[in-house]
Write a protein that holds these residues in place. Structure first.
Motif, PDB file in Angstrom:
ATOM      1  N   HIS A 182       0.822  -1.212   0.000  1.00 22.36           N
ATOM      2  CA  HIS A 182       0.000   0.000   0.000  1.00 22.36           C
ATOM      3  C   HIS A 182       0.857   1.263   0.000  1.00 22.36           C
ATOM      4  O   HIS A 182       0.484   2.263  -0.624  1.00 22.36           O
ATOM      5  N   GLN A 183       2.019   1.229   0.630  1.00 22.72           N
ATOM      6  CA  GLN A 183       2.932   2.378   0.546  1.00 22.72           C
ATOM      7  C   GLN A 183       3.382   2.587  -0.897  1.00 22.72           C
ATOM      8  O   GLN A 183       3.451   3.714  -1.382  1.00 22.72           O
ATOM      9  N   ALA A 184       3.671   1.486  -1.580  1.00 22.45           N
ATOM     10  CA  ALA A 184       4.099   1.582  -2.979  1.00 22.45           C
ATOM     11  C   ALA A 184       2.971   2.140  -3.849  1.00 22.45           C
ATOM     12  O   ALA A 184       3.212   2.977  -4.738  1.00 22.45           O
ATOM     13  N   ILE A 185       1.750   1.707  -3.599  1.00 19.62           N
ATOM     14  CA  ILE A 185       0.607   2.195  -4.378  1.00 19.62           C
ATOM     15  C   ILE A 185       0.377   3.682  -4.122  1.00 19.62           C
ATOM     16  O   ILE A 185       0.150   4.460  -5.062  1.00 19.62           O
ATOM     17  N   PHE A 186       0.465   4.118  -2.860  1.00 17.10           N
ATOM     18  CA  PHE A 186       0.328   5.546  -2.554  1.00 17.10           C
ATOM     19  C   PHE A 186       1.429   6.355  -3.247  1.00 17.10           C
ATOM     20  O   PHE A 186       1.183   7.448  -3.754  1.00 17.10           O
ATOM     21  N   ALA A 187       2.640   5.816  -3.285  1.00 12.14           N
ATOM     22  CA  ALA A 187       3.741   6.503  -3.964  1.00 12.14           C
ATOM     23  C   ALA A 187       3.456   6.624  -5.459  1.00 12.14           C
ATOM     24  O   ALA A 187       3.689   7.682  -6.063  1.00 12.14           O
ATOM     25  N   LEU A 188       2.958   5.547  -6.075  1.00 10.59           N
ATOM     26  CA  LEU A 188       2.597   5.603  -7.498  1.00 10.59           C
ATOM     27  C   LEU A 188       1.521   6.654  -7.756  1.00 10.59           C
ATOM     28  O   LEU A 188       1.604   7.408  -8.739  1.00 10.59           O
ATOM     29  N   GLY A 244      -2.746  10.635  -9.851  1.00 13.40           N
ATOM     30  CA  GLY A 244      -4.115  10.149  -9.956  1.00 13.40           C
ATOM     31  C   GLY A 244      -4.364   9.002  -9.001  1.00 13.40           C
ATOM     32  O   GLY A 244      -3.447   8.503  -8.357  1.00 13.40           O
ATOM     33  N   LYS A 245      -5.624   8.608  -8.913  1.00 11.91           N
ATOM     34  CA  LYS A 245      -6.015   7.519  -8.015  1.00 11.91           C
ATOM     35  C   LYS A 245      -5.875   6.178  -8.728  1.00 11.91           C
ATOM     36  O   LYS A 245      -6.128   6.074  -9.931  1.00 11.91           O
ATOM     37  N   LEU A 246      -5.474   5.159  -7.973  1.00  9.97           N
ATOM     38  CA  LEU A 246      -5.364   3.789  -8.465  1.00  9.97           C
ATOM     39  C   LEU A 246      -6.292   2.897  -7.659  1.00  9.97           C
ATOM     40  O   LEU A 246      -6.636   3.217  -6.524  1.00  9.97           O
ATOM     41  N   ASN A 247      -6.661   1.788  -8.211  1.00  5.08           N
ATOM     42  CA  ASN A 247      -7.471   0.810  -7.503  1.00  5.08           C
ATOM     43  C   ASN A 247      -6.541   0.001  -6.602  1.00  5.08           C
ATOM     44  O   ASN A 247      -5.806  -0.876  -7.075  1.00  5.08           O
ATOM     45  N   HIS A 248      -6.559   0.300  -5.303  1.00  4.69           N
ATOM     46  CA  HIS A 248      -5.629  -0.332  -4.364  1.00  4.69           C
ATOM     47  C   HIS A 248      -5.785  -1.845  -4.324  1.00  4.69           C
ATOM     48  O   HIS A 248      -4.790  -2.573  -4.320  1.00  4.69           O
ATOM     49  N   ALA A 249      -7.021  -2.317  -4.276  1.00  2.00           N
ATOM     50  CA  ALA A 249      -7.244  -3.764  -4.177  1.00  2.00           C
ATOM     51  C   ALA A 249      -6.701  -4.475  -5.413  1.00  2.00           C
ATOM     52  O   ALA A 249      -6.026  -5.510  -5.311  1.00  2.00           O
ATOM     53  N   GLU A 250      -6.961  -3.917  -6.578  1.00  2.00           N
ATOM     54  CA  GLU A 250      -6.498  -4.514  -7.833  1.00  2.00           C
ATOM     55  C   GLU A 250      -4.972  -4.494  -7.917  1.00  2.00           C
ATOM     56  O   GLU A 250      -4.350  -5.474  -8.316  1.00  2.00           O
TER      57      GLU A 250
END
Length: 79
Positions: free
Chosen positions: A50-56, A62-68
């Protein structure tokens, strides 16, 4: 790398949580030993993903689908 000496686990308060922030393997000697001593233990993979996704999201603006994204990363890590 693994710890050379895990004796410090015996000095932890009863039921102190132990976390090893790793991508692989799912369980390290640290986590296994902590569980054997009665401590709740986790590998921290969810937090790292989740840290990596927030960084992306920050870098892409823009927002990403965290679960996906987390599911795809887990699949890639556990081939």
């Amino acid at each position: 790398d693994e710890f050379a000496d895990l004796a410090f686990l015996s000095a932890l308060p009863e039921h102190a949580a132990v976390c090893d922030l790793i991508y692989e393997p799912d369980e390290t000697l640290l986590l296994r030993t902590a569980r054997e001593l009665g401590h709740p233990a986790m590998n921290g993979l969810g937090m790292l993903l989740h840290q990596a996704i927030f960084a992306l999201e920050h870098f892409l603006g823009g927002k990403l689908n965290h679960a996906e994204m987390a599911q795809a990363a887990r699949r890639a890590l556990h081939r």
